[in-house]
Design an enzyme around this catalytic site. Structure first.
Site, PDB file in Angstrom:
ATOM      1  N   LYS A  16       0.854  -1.204   0.000  1.00 24.79           N
ATOM      2  CA  LYS A  16       0.000   0.000   0.000  1.00 24.79           C
ATOM      3  C   LYS A  16       0.885   1.248   0.000  1.00 24.79           C
ATOM      4  O   LYS A  16       0.641   2.191  -0.754  1.00 24.79           O
ATOM      5  CB  LYS A  16      -0.884   0.029   1.254  1.00 24.79           C
ATOM      6  CG  LYS A  16      -2.054  -0.935   1.259  1.00 24.79           C
ATOM      7  CD  LYS A  16      -2.885  -0.660   2.518  1.00 24.79           C
ATOM      8  CE  LYS A  16      -4.070  -1.587   2.656  1.00 24.79           C
ATOM      9  NZ  LYS A  16      -4.818  -1.335   3.914  1.00 24.79           N
ATOM     10  N   ASP A  72      -8.329   1.441   4.379  1.00 24.75           N
ATOM     11  CA  ASP A  72      -8.896   0.103   4.566  1.00 24.75           C
ATOM     12  C   ASP A  72      -9.524  -0.296   3.248  1.00 24.75           C
ATOM     13  O   ASP A  72     -10.246   0.484   2.623  1.00 24.75           O
ATOM     14  CB  ASP A  72      -9.915   0.053   5.705  1.00 24.75           C
ATOM     15  CG  ASP A  72     -10.046  -1.385   6.204  1.00 24.75           C
ATOM     16  OD1 ASP A  72      -9.089  -1.882   6.818  1.00 24.75           O
ATOM     17  OD2 ASP A  72     -11.086  -2.020   5.942  1.00 24.75           O
ATOM     18  N   GLY A 154      -1.834  -9.139  -2.935  1.00 27.43           N
ATOM     19  CA  GLY A 154      -3.174  -9.611  -2.563  1.00 27.43           C
ATOM     20  C   GLY A 154      -3.860 -10.371  -3.692  1.00 27.43           C
ATOM     21  O   GLY A 154      -3.295 -11.301  -4.282  1.00 27.43           O
ATOM     22  N   TYR A 155      -5.081  -9.943  -4.000  1.00 31.72           N
ATOM     23  CA  TYR A 155      -5.900 -10.656  -4.993  1.00 31.72           C
ATOM     24  C   TYR A 155      -5.623 -10.196  -6.430  1.00 31.72           C
ATOM     25  O   TYR A 155      -6.345 -10.606  -7.347  1.00 31.72           O
ATOM     26  CB  TYR A 155      -7.388 -10.442  -4.681  1.00 31.72           C
ATOM     27  CG  TYR A 155      -7.798 -10.982  -3.323  1.00 31.72           C
ATOM     28  CD1 TYR A 155      -8.140 -12.324  -3.153  1.00 31.72           C
ATOM     29  CD2 TYR A 155      -7.826 -10.165  -2.202  1.00 31.72           C
ATOM     30  CE1 TYR A 155      -8.497 -12.818  -1.914  1.00 31.72           C
ATOM     31  CE2 TYR A 155      -8.185 -10.649  -0.946  1.00 31.72           C
ATOM     32  CZ  TYR A 155      -8.516 -11.974  -0.813  1.00 31.72           C
ATOM     33  OH  TYR A 155      -8.876 -12.486   0.413  1.00 31.72           O
ATOM     34  N   ASP A 156      -4.616  -9.369  -6.646  1.00 34.60           N
ATOM     35  CA  ASP A 156      -4.354  -8.853  -7.996  1.00 34.60           C
ATOM     36  C   ASP A 156      -4.184  -9.957  -9.055  1.00 34.60           C
ATOM     37  O   ASP A 156      -4.615  -9.766 -10.196  1.00 34.60           O
ATOM     38  CB  ASP A 156      -3.128  -7.930  -7.997  1.00 34.60           C
ATOM     39  CG  ASP A 156      -3.450  -6.561  -7.415  1.00 34.60           C
ATOM     40  OD1 ASP A 156      -4.638  -6.197  -7.341  1.00 34.60           O
ATOM     41  OD2 ASP A 156      -2.506  -5.848  -7.017  1.00 34.60           O
ATOM     42  N   ARG A 182      -7.523   2.226  -5.044  1.00 36.53           N
ATOM     43  CA  ARG A 182      -6.628   3.068  -4.239  1.00 36.53           C
ATOM     44  C   ARG A 182      -6.265   4.339  -5.018  1.00 36.53           C
ATOM     45  O   ARG A 182      -6.211   5.429  -4.453  1.00 36.53           O
ATOM     46  CB  ARG A 182      -5.382   2.247  -3.873  1.00 36.53           C
ATOM     47  CG  ARG A 182      -4.396   2.936  -2.949  1.00 36.53           C
ATOM     48  CD  ARG A 182      -3.460   1.938  -2.291  1.00 36.53           C
ATOM     49  NE  ARG A 182      -4.211   1.002  -1.476  1.00 36.53           N
ATOM     50  CZ  ARG A 182      -4.405  -0.280  -1.793  1.00 36.53           C
ATOM     51  NH1 ARG A 182      -3.850  -0.799  -2.880  1.00 36.53           N
ATOM     52  NH2 ARG A 182      -5.147  -1.051  -1.025  1.00 36.53           N
TER      53      ARG A 182
END
Ligand code: ITT
Length: 200
Positions: A16, A72, A154-156, A182
């Site tokens: 992030k 978040d 992550g889920y990318d 994001r």
């Protein structure tokens, strides 16, 4: 070069931080809470992205001077009733284990025709323990049959944004920083900061 105002991200997720730095360019000096080892871990006990972003932003902002931004975020899959949602980070049974999360998602989605999904991001900006603003961003897409690509996190590897035929992980950092949930939320944040002359 003008002095860069400091923005502290209430995150321990290095991906992030990296993405937000990339999207903001050199407008701010961006640090995250890993630069402040004495700060406590903030428990995410909320049931919405906004509640959890608030907990993180206010929890850190009460203990540190300056502008704090919390992110978040998560994945909502329609065929799974919006899961994993706020529990995206621990969907596979182990907090932050992206491989297990993707394995569970693939297993849950096996044989399903309805594959629509979206990533959501909620940002809370705080200062001196007070909430100053909220920003949100969404990117629509669908869940791939099998993972592909090394970019992002992550889920990318399982998420194909609408209008594309490759996963976010295949599309890579430059494309992700233009269209991700994001990116949308951070651009809204940057525009508001500019308009209100907030952070200097
Ligand atoms: P912090 O709470 O320290 O910020 P975290 O990773 O635990 O880090 P969240 O609680 O917001 O953050 O959980 C977000 C999860 O949602 C993340 O672990 C991924 O599983 C997923 N996610 C969020 N943004 C994503 C993105 O851009 N690409 C892929 N997966 C993402």
């Amino acid at each position: 070069m003008p002095i860069q105002p400091l923005l502290i991200l209430a995150t321990r997720n290095a991906h992030k931080t990296e993405e937000i730095r990339h999207i903001l360019g050199d407008r701010f000096e961006v640090l995250d809470v890993t630069s402040f080892p004495d700060l406590p871990e903030i428990e995410e006990t909320g049931t919405t992205f906004l509640e959890n972003a608030r907990l993180k932003a206010l929890g850190i902002s009460r203990r540190i001077k300056g502008w704090v931004l919390a992110d978040d975020s998560g994945l909502e899959v329609d065929a799974l009733g919006g899961a994993p949602g706020v529990w995206s980070s621990s969907y596979g049974g182990e907090e932050g284990n992206h491989m297990k999360n993707n394995e569970r998602l693939m297993w849950e989605m096996a044989g399903k025709e309805e594959r629509s999904a979206r990533f959501r991001c909620t940002l809370v900006l705080a200062k001196d323990g007070e909430e100053k603003a909220v920003f949100t961003g969404t990117v629509e897409g669908r869940i791939a049959e099998s993972p592909s690509g090394n970019g992002g996190f992550g889920y990318d590897p399982l998420f194909i944004p609408t209008g594309h035929s490759s996963t976010m992980a295949d599309l890579g950092a430059t494309v992700k920083s233009t269209l991700s949930h994001r990116a949308v939320a951070i651009r809204a944040f940057a525009a508001e900061v500019e308009k209100m002359d907030l952070i200097h």
